[in-house]
Design a protein around this motif. Structure first.
Motif, PDB file in Angstrom:
ATOM      1  N   VAL A  87     -19.295 -30.104  22.199  1.00 11.17           N
ATOM      2  CA  VAL A  87     -18.162 -30.180  21.280  1.00 11.17           C
ATOM      3  C   VAL A  87     -18.637 -29.799  19.873  1.00 11.17           C
ATOM      4  N   PHE A  88     -17.882 -28.913  19.224  1.00 12.55           N
ATOM      5  CA  PHE A  88     -18.272 -28.393  17.916  1.00 12.55           C
ATOM      6  C   PHE A  88     -17.113 -28.507  16.923  1.00 12.55           C
ATOM      7  N   ILE A  89     -17.486 -28.530  15.643  1.00 14.31           N
ATOM      8  CA  ILE A  89     -16.524 -28.465  14.545  1.00 14.31           C
ATOM      9  C   ILE A  89     -16.900 -27.290  13.657  1.00 14.31           C
ATOM     10  N   ILE A  90     -15.894 -26.529  13.240  1.00 17.57           N
ATOM     11  CA  ILE A  90     -16.075 -25.404  12.318  1.00 17.57           C
ATOM     12  C   ILE A  90     -15.454 -25.789  10.980  1.00 17.57           C
ATOM     13  N   ASP A  91     -16.221 -25.692   9.929  1.00 13.73           N
ATOM     14  CA  ASP A  91     -15.740 -26.103   8.607  1.00 13.73           C
ATOM     15  C   ASP A  91     -14.938 -24.981   7.954  1.00 13.73           C
ATOM     16  N   THR A  92     -13.672 -24.907   8.304  1.00 15.16           N
ATOM     17  CA  THR A  92     -12.749 -23.972   7.658  1.00 15.16           C
ATOM     18  C   THR A  92     -11.355 -24.579   7.674  1.00 15.16           C
ATOM     19  N   ASP A  93     -10.570 -24.268   6.651  1.00  7.43           N
ATOM     20  CA  ASP A  93      -9.286 -24.922   6.462  1.00  7.43           C
ATOM     21  C   ASP A  93      -8.210 -24.406   7.412  1.00  7.43           C
ATOM     22  N   GLN A  94      -8.390 -23.198   7.941  1.00  7.54           N
ATOM     23  CA  GLN A  94      -7.374 -22.658   8.858  1.00  7.54           C
ATOM     24  C   GLN A  94      -7.417 -23.422  10.178  1.00  7.54           C
ATOM     25  N   PRO A  95      -6.304 -24.008  10.632  1.00  9.34           N
ATOM     26  CA  PRO A  95      -6.314 -24.684  11.924  1.00  9.34           C
ATOM     27  C   PRO A  95      -6.441 -23.673  13.059  1.00  9.34           C
ATOM     28  N   ASN A  96      -7.439 -23.880  13.917  1.00  9.36           N
ATOM     29  CA  ASN A  96      -7.652 -22.981  15.040  1.00  9.36           C
ATOM     30  C   ASN A  96      -8.707 -23.597  15.958  1.00  9.36           C
ATOM     31  N   ALA A  97      -8.913 -22.983  17.108  1.00  5.41           N
ATOM     32  CA  ALA A  97      -9.892 -23.491  18.075  1.00  5.41           C
ATOM     33  C   ALA A  97     -10.231 -22.387  19.059  1.00  5.41           C
ATOM     34  N   PHE A  98     -11.398 -22.495  19.693  1.00 12.85           N
ATOM     35  CA  PHE A  98     -11.758 -21.577  20.767  1.00 12.85           C
ATOM     36  C   PHE A  98     -12.722 -22.267  21.729  1.00 12.85           C
ATOM     37  N   ALA A  99     -12.907 -21.640  22.887  1.00 10.42           N
ATOM     38  CA  ALA A  99     -13.881 -22.088  23.882  1.00 10.42           C
ATOM     39  C   ALA A  99     -14.829 -20.942  24.168  1.00 10.42           C
ATOM     40  N   THR A 100     -16.038 -21.278  24.562  1.00 13.49           N
ATOM     41  CA  THR A 100     -17.013 -20.261  24.905  1.00 13.49           C
ATOM     42  C   THR A 100     -17.947 -20.825  25.967  1.00 13.49           C
ATOM     43  N   GLY A 101     -18.793 -19.977  26.513  1.00 11.86           N
ATOM     44  CA  GLY A 101     -19.705 -20.399  27.567  1.00 11.86           C
ATOM     45  C   GLY A 101     -19.440 -19.646  28.847  1.00 11.86           C
ATOM     46  N   ARG A 102     -20.511 -19.391  29.615  1.00 10.30           N
ATOM     47  CA  ARG A 102     -20.379 -18.520  30.783  1.00 10.30           C
ATOM     48  C   ARG A 102     -19.751 -19.201  31.989  1.00 10.30           C
ATOM     49  N   ASN A 103     -19.714 -20.542  32.031  1.00 12.44           N
ATOM     50  CA  ASN A 103     -19.112 -21.267  33.142  1.00 12.44           C
ATOM     51  C   ASN A 103     -18.866 -22.705  32.705  1.00 12.44           C
ATOM     52  N   PRO A 104     -18.147 -23.501  33.516  1.00  6.61           N
ATOM     53  CA  PRO A 104     -17.847 -24.881  33.111  1.00  6.61           C
ATOM     54  C   PRO A 104     -19.083 -25.745  32.879  1.00  6.61           C
ATOM     55  N   GLU A 105     -20.201 -25.397  33.524  1.00  2.54           N
ATOM     56  CA  GLU A 105     -21.415 -26.187  33.333  1.00  2.54           C
ATOM     57  C   GLU A 105     -22.144 -25.832  32.043  1.00  2.54           C
ATOM     58  N   ASN A 106     -21.787 -24.717  31.427  1.00  2.59           N
ATOM     59  CA  ASN A 106     -22.453 -24.271  30.190  1.00  2.59           C
ATOM     60  C   ASN A 106     -21.399 -23.880  29.160  1.00  2.59           C
ATOM     61  N   ALA A 107     -20.463 -24.784  28.923  1.00  3.37           N
ATOM     62  CA  ALA A 107     -19.313 -24.473  28.074  1.00  3.37           C
ATOM     63  C   ALA A 107     -19.381 -25.233  26.753  1.00  3.37           C
ATOM     64  N   ALA A 108     -18.636 -24.727  25.790  1.00  2.00           N
ATOM     65  CA  ALA A 108     -18.499 -25.389  24.497  1.00  2.00           C
ATOM     66  C   ALA A 108     -17.075 -25.179  24.002  1.00  2.00           C
ATOM     67  N   VAL A 109     -16.531 -26.181  23.335  1.00  2.00           N
ATOM     68  CA  VAL A 109     -15.232 -26.044  22.679  1.00  2.00           C
ATOM     69  C   VAL A 109     -15.427 -26.327  21.201  1.00  2.00           C
ATOM     70  N   ALA A 110     -14.677 -25.620  20.381  1.00  2.18           N
ATOM     71  CA  ALA A 110     -14.820 -25.764  18.936  1.00  2.18           C
ATOM     72  C   ALA A 110     -13.445 -25.831  18.286  1.00  2.18           C
ATOM     73  N   ALA A 111     -13.297 -26.733  17.354  1.00  8.19           N
ATOM     74  CA  ALA A 111     -12.065 -26.874  16.573  1.00  8.19           C
ATOM     75  C   ALA A 111     -12.423 -26.815  15.095  1.00  8.19           C
ATOM     76  N   THR A 112     -11.533 -26.262  14.297  1.00 12.74           N
ATOM     77  CA  THR A 112     -11.772 -26.210  12.858  1.00 12.74           C
ATOM     78  C   THR A 112     -11.385 -27.534  12.215  1.00 12.74           C
TER      79      THR A 112
END
Length: 299
Positions: A87-112
């Motif tokens: 789980v990640f946080i991105i320090d920017t004022d625009q509300p947004n989010a994304f997911a990355t990673g090659r499969n569910p066992e190696n995934a990450a989600v990020a929200a601003t």
């Protein structure tokens, strides 16, 4: 329907690649371009999550540093029957989010930080459920495959000037047309696949959180803010725009034909129709994990 459309579009990308190779009149340049493109995209596939997170200066958080946010993602992952992503946080004022990673066992989600500050808990649940749906659907793999073909097609088109058969119909003008139109067609198919995956992630995300209108409200709110709040990291790295739940780049600067996201109004309408047909009694709730030692809700 989303999977069928994706399969058709990927078949079209494959056919386009083979067609460009045939127009060049030989296998040599085609195979060289394909090997290079596959190598580049294989490297990107294994390292793209780290690269993208670095591009956006994302910082990893846990239950101690961002308890409410972390536990929300944990509850949604449990609903979806998935491993817990990073789980990640991105320090920017625009509300947004994304997911990355090659499969569910190696995934990450990020929200601003803008997303965490401006959305309600329910809306945030809808957004993070959408991102988990991308992971569960292996959309990163799908987009990597299409990127491989798009890159190979672009390389083949460039090789046409040096290795193409000038005696074929059209001559030099046919070669120039191939150099311009083939990559354009590949980009259009790639973006169509991306838009198709957004609809599928909306549907599955609504199922994971159990309330389609939570996601619908979040999409409307995020788009309204994204149109007037900059996302500097995304503007510096426009190739990552397709990863976000809403296009982080200002809409007036980009042709709708090349948009990687469906119209928000269409997505909201689909979610509203889904909500109308979903019995309230069958909707899951997002489990609340008991707090340990909170340090603020979002970190």
């Amino acid at each position: 329907m989303g999977y069928a459309k994706t399969a058709i579009l990927m078949a079209a990308m494959t056919a386009l690649f083979l067609g460009v190779g045939a127009l060049l009149g030989g296998r040599g340049g085609m195979m060289i371009a394909l090997v290079i493109a596959v190598g580049m995209n294989a490297f990107s596939y294994w390292n793209s999550d780290k690269a993208v997170l670095r591009m956006h200066n994302a910082r990893q958080v846990d239950e101690r540093t961002a308890p409410e946010y972390y536990r929300l993602v944990a509850g949604l992952a449990a609903n979806a029957g998935m491993p817990m992503p990073r789980v990640f946080i991105i320090d920017t004022d625009q509300p947004n989010a994304f997911a990355t990673g090659r499969n569910p066992e190696n995934a990450a989600v990020a929200a601003t930080t803008g997303l965490l500050q401006r959305l309600t808990r329910e809306e945030l649940a809808g957004v993070m459920a959408h991102e988990l749906a991308h992971v569960k659907n292996h959309d990163t793999l799908i987009m990597t495959i299409t990127a491989t073909f798009a890159g190979a097609i672009s390389m083949l088109a460039n090789f046409a000037m040096f290795f193409g058969n000038r005696d074929r119909p059209g001559g030099i003008f046919g070669t120039l047309a191939l150099m311009i139109l083939a990559p354009l067609a590949a980009a259009l198919v790639q973006m169509a696949i991306s838009r198709s995956r957004e609809y599928e992630a909306d549907r599955m995300g609504a199922e994971i959180c159990g309330h389609p209108l939570w996601l619908a409200g979040a999409l409307q709110k995020i788009e309204a803010f994204a149109l007037r709040i900059d996302n500097p990291a995304a503007e510096r790295n426009p190739a990552t725009a397709h990863m976000f739940i809403i296009n982080p780049l200002h809409a007036f600067a980009h042709d709708k034909l090349f948009s990687t996201h469906p119209k928000t109004a269409n997505r909201v309408a689909a979610l509203q129709a889904m909500a109308a047909g979903m019995p309230v009694a069958t909707r899951p709730s997002v489990p609340r994990v008991p707090p340990t030692k909170p340090r603020g809700p979002w970190g």
